[in-house]
Design a protein around this motif. Structure first.
Motif, PDB file in Angstrom:
ATOM      1  N   ASP A 156       0.649  -1.493  -0.454  1.00  0.00           N
ATOM      2  CA  ASP A 156      -0.217  -0.340  -0.025  1.00  0.00           C
ATOM      3  C   ASP A 156       1.163   1.285   0.207  1.00  0.00           C
ATOM      4  OD1 ASP A 156      -1.479   1.763   0.556  1.00  0.00           O
ATOM      5  OD2 ASP A 156      -2.053   1.697   2.891  1.00  0.00           O
ATOM      6  N   TRP A 168      -0.446  -3.006   4.602  1.00  0.00           N
ATOM      7  CA  TRP A 168      -1.051  -2.451   5.166  1.00  0.00           C
ATOM      8  C   TRP A 168      -0.872  -1.144   5.518  1.00  0.00           C
ATOM      9  CZ3 TRP A 168      -4.514  -1.064   1.045  1.00  0.00           C
ATOM     10  CH2 TRP A 168      -5.644  -2.637   0.203  1.00  0.00           C
ATOM     11  N   SER A 189      -1.533  -0.562  11.398  1.00  0.00           N
ATOM     12  CA  SER A 189      -3.388  -0.692  10.926  1.00  0.00           C
ATOM     13  C   SER A 189      -3.789   0.769  12.502  1.00  0.00           C
ATOM     14  CB  SER A 189      -3.812  -1.115   9.830  1.00  0.00           C
ATOM     15  OG  SER A 189      -3.651  -1.228   8.840  1.00  0.00           O
ATOM     16  N   ASN A 203       6.905  -5.025   9.937  1.00  0.00           N
ATOM     17  CA  ASN A 203       5.995  -5.579   8.602  1.00  0.00           C
ATOM     18  C   ASN A 203       6.766  -7.834   9.136  1.00  0.00           C
ATOM     19  OD1 ASN A 203       3.374  -4.384   7.845  1.00  0.00           O
ATOM     20  ND2 ASN A 203       4.689  -3.046   7.374  1.00  0.00           N
ATOM     21  N   ALA A 244      -0.951  -8.854   2.121  1.00  0.00           N
ATOM     22  CA  ALA A 244      -0.865  -7.718   1.679  1.00  0.00           C
ATOM     23  C   ALA A 244       0.045  -6.849   3.279  1.00  0.00           C
ATOM     24  CB  ALA A 244      -3.173  -7.414   1.366  1.00  0.00           C
ATOM     25  N   ASN A 290      -0.278  -6.457   7.833  1.00  0.00           N
ATOM     26  CA  ASN A 290      -0.162  -4.898   9.435  1.00  0.00           C
ATOM     27  C   ASN A 290      -1.003  -5.701  10.285  1.00  0.00           C
ATOM     28  OD1 ASN A 290      -2.368  -4.800   7.356  1.00  0.00           O
ATOM     29  ND2 ASN A 290      -3.386  -3.680   8.558  1.00  0.00           N
ATOM     30  N   CYS A 344      -7.373 -13.736   0.463  1.00  0.00           N
ATOM     31  CA  CYS A 344      -6.591 -12.730   1.302  1.00  0.00           C
ATOM     32  C   CYS A 344      -7.295 -12.341   2.850  1.00  0.00           C
ATOM     33  CB  CYS A 344      -6.765 -11.102   1.053  1.00  0.00           C
ATOM     34  SG  CYS A 344      -4.654 -11.175  -0.783  1.00  0.00           S
ATOM     35  N   TYR A 372      -3.902 -10.293   6.265  1.00  0.00           N
ATOM     36  CA  TYR A 372      -3.159  -9.084   6.316  1.00  0.00           C
ATOM     37  C   TYR A 372      -2.279  -8.534   7.688  1.00  0.00           C
ATOM     38  CZ  TYR A 372      -7.025  -6.915   3.299  1.00  0.00           C
ATOM     39  OH  TYR A 372      -8.262  -6.218   2.529  1.00  0.00           O
ATOM     40  N   TRP A 381     -11.199 -10.044   0.830  1.00  0.00           N
ATOM     41  CA  TRP A 381     -10.110  -9.574   2.359  1.00  0.00           C
ATOM     42  C   TRP A 381     -11.759  -9.919   3.942  1.00  0.00           C
ATOM     43  CZ3 TRP A 381     -12.941  -5.498   4.758  1.00  0.00           C
ATOM     44  CH2 TRP A 381     -14.043  -4.723   4.810  1.00  0.00           C
ATOM     45  N   SER A 382     -11.190  -9.967   4.067  1.00  0.00           N
ATOM     46  CA  SER A 382     -12.222 -10.194   5.785  1.00  0.00           C
ATOM     47  C   SER A 382     -12.343 -11.069   5.584  1.00  0.00           C
ATOM     48  CB  SER A 382     -13.259  -9.256   6.463  1.00  0.00           C
ATOM     49  OG  SER A 382     -14.407  -9.854   5.069  1.00  0.00           O
TER      50      SER A 382
END
Length: 621
Positions: free
Chosen positions: A122, A351, A528, A366, A349, A317, A311, A315, A296-297
């Motif tokens: 990102d 972020w 995040s 990360n 990912a 992050n 994904c 995540y 996502w999620s």
């Protein structure tokens, strides 16, 4: 590669520590391999040739066959992609001693379980220089990572140059790292660089959400008539710049005010010869209306007839260094052992809502390279023991096969760290030797300083207020008592409750008295979150404490002292990856490291995601 390559190497043969059961330099492991242990030496010809098919391989496009004998080296593949991956394996098999190159005699037939194995940066939130991106792409392609997802636009800034609307890149229209963006020429060069390394670049222009930078510039929403026309002009430039098959359009976390917007933009991009990727949850597509979705999620769902990238629990992050790496290694992708037409693969990912202005720190925070090598293993090999909602999120003593598999992988991971990745941030250290005894949780009634029996006397069973509290063994440098995503991902406790206190004890043997370095934390601050640093003199807002041989280990001096949460205050030394390890002294013989782990509420005004967890690692063990 357009022609057959023939070249001669002077190669002196030996097994170089590589055996049929433990090819320590290979990551990921090939699908089928055999080492015969024979040695010979001499000048050998390496022949590379294309064949119509690799026997047994599922994804022929990336398959290769490598044969090394005392007579020479034969590398066969069906496409340049397969040839490139075969050359990476050949390079990993090499060792050098006394200015001589050593290789094992072996036969390898290899192909990926999943056709997408990638990472996302990102850069809208955290700008990463082009040269750094090239280094990551080059290094990760050695491990057969084949996708770079470039998230170019965000609320904070629009990072891709726009010739028609240069005001989009003006510093006054950016909120973070103002004035930093990538020129169209840099984008074209990066596409070519990716092609040289057999990596697919997927650019993302997020629409219509995550578009505050667009709205600041043009004083209109993307879904308006004016905004849509401007966006089409931008897409014209983007499609002309990126010689790639896909364009990602986002569509997540937004309220749609124009029901025609997404179908219109998908058609507009497809008419320019590009395929379109979109997030799920996001716009609701039917087969044929989109070319691929990125899940996502936990709510992301694959749909029959639409290839999907998993994904949902990737995540980074929100990840912590050790436990989540175990979970990624053990986890099947979308709970499937291998890919299919409808399941393309996985992207990790990265972020960063929280501002990090230092690229090496960003990579360390990360755990970038350890996670990516773990993904490389799982996505190439396929398989796994469970999904992220299974028992494989931690290393349990009563799962010996799972533990043995992770130990073998950890050996290869650390071999890569110490051999090919010595010059990059790589905060991971061995954890399979770290054995902890953790108590059942004692109810503290909201008093986080309350003292319980383990502080007074160590035992395997405790009596407290008429109840019995036992201990259980768990292995690792980082342990979730309750996962950051709550009960969606299992932690140590099957049913963790607020207002409880646990104790974790590890015995460390040292053959002599010596100085050592301890990495210690009790709350990993997600990249995040705008969470506040702890108060001075405390480890966290949970009243966590630590003792070595009865002497308390005090926290560092926190560099951030702000009293209000803000994503624009850069992370400093809140996380252990961004501060020096603690100096400790180990006495000769056994040393007792005990942690007190209280928790109050699972959310608070200081830290939105209260993590009931700890990291404790001897970094020089």
């Amino acid at each position: 590669m357009n022609r057959l390559l023939l070249f001669v190497l002077s190669i002196f043969w030996c097994m170089a520590g590589i055996s049929a059961n433990h090819p320590s330099s290979l990551l990921p492991l090939p699908q089928k391999y055999q080492f015969n242990g024979k040695k010979s030496s001499g000048e050998l010809t390496v022949e590379e040739k294309y064949v119509s098919q690799i026997e047994g391989a599922k994804f022929q496009e990336e398959a290769y066959h490598l044969l090394i004998t005392k007579k020479g080296i034969l590398l066969e593949a069906t496409t340049p992609k397969g040839m490139y991956w075969g050359r990476q394996t050949l390079e990993q098999l090499k060792t050098t001693k006394n200015k001589k190159i050593y290789l094992p005699q072996c036969e390898i037939t290899d192909w990926p379980a999943f056709r997408i194995r990638g990472f996302m940066h990102d850069v809208g939130r955290s700008f990463i220089p082009v040269e750094e991106l090239k280094r990551e792409i080059s290094l990760l392609s050695r491990y057969k990572i084949n996708v770079f997802h470039w998230h170019l636009t965000e609320n904070q800034a629009w990072r891709l140059e726009c010739k028609k609307y240069p005001q989009l890149n003006a510093p006054e229209n950016m909120e973070r790292e103002k004035g930093k963006y990538y020129t169209l020429e840099e984008a074209r060069q990066l596409v070519e660089f990716c092609k040289q390394h057999q990596v697919l670049l997927i650019p993302e222009i997020d629409m219509p959400g995550h578009s505050a930078a667009f709205e600041r510039t043009f004083k209109t929403d993307m879904q308006s008539e004016k905004g849509t026309q401007i966006l089409k002009d931008i897409i014209d430039e983007v499609c002309a710049t990126f010689d790639v098959p896909y364009l990602h359009i986002g569509t997540d976390e937004v309220q749609f005010t124009n029901p025609d917007f997404v179908p219109m933009m998908v058609k507009y991009i497809r008419d320019k010869g590009k395929k379109v990727i979109s997030y799920n949850p996001g716009w609701n597509y039917k087969p044929g209306e989109i070319d691929m979705t990125q899940l996502w999620s936990y709510r992301g769902k694959a749909q029959k007839g639409i290839p999907a990238i998993d994904c949902r629990y990737h995540y980074a992050n929100h990840f912590d260094t050790y436990a989540d790496l175990v979970a990624m290694f053990n986890s099947r992708i979308y709970n499937q052992p291998e890919g299919s037409d409808d399941l393309a693969g996985c992207i990790v990912a990265f972020w960063n809502d929280r501002y990090i202005d230092n690229t090496p720190q960003l990579l360390a925070e990360n755990n970038f390279y350890p996670y990516m090598l773990t993904l490389a293993e799982r996505a190439w090999r396929g398989g796994g023991n469970c999904y992220f909602d299974g028992k494989g999120t931690l290393l349990w003593e009563d799962e010996p096969e799972q533990l043995a598999a992770f130990k073998e992988f950890e050996d290869r991971l650390l071999w890569q760290k110490n051999t090919w990745l010595k010059e990059v941030p790589f905060p991971y250290v061995r954890q399979t030797q770290s054995e902890w005894q953790i108590t059942d949780a004692f109810p503290n009634g909201g008093d986080l300083n309350k003292v319980f029996p383990p502080e007074e006397k160590e035992d395997s069973v405790y009596q407290y207020e008429g109840k019995t509290y036992k201990t259980r063994k768990i292995i690792g440098n980082g342990i979730y008592l309750r996962h950051v995503w709550g009960t969606l991902v299992p932690g140590f406790y099957a049913n963790p409750q607020e207002n409880h206190t646990a104790y974790a004890t590890r015995w460390i043997y040292s053959p002599k008295e010596r100085k050592a370095k301890l990495a210690l934390e009790f709350q990993n601050y997600s990249r995040s979150e705008s969470d506040l640093a702890p108060r001075q003199g405390t480890w966290d807002y949970k009243c966590s404490r630590a003792w070595l041989n009865g002497q308390e280990i005090m926290p560092p001096v926190w560099k951030n002292t702000n009293a209000e949460r803000s994503n624009e205050i850069t992370l400093k030394n809140e996380n252990y990856m961004s501060r020096p390890a603690i100096d400790i002294t180990l006495k000769k013989g056994w040393n007792k490291l005990m942690l007190k782990l209280p928790v109050g509420k699972f959310s608070s005004k200081e830290t939105r995601l209260v993590k009931w967890m700890f990291t404790a690692a001897l970094v020089d063990e």
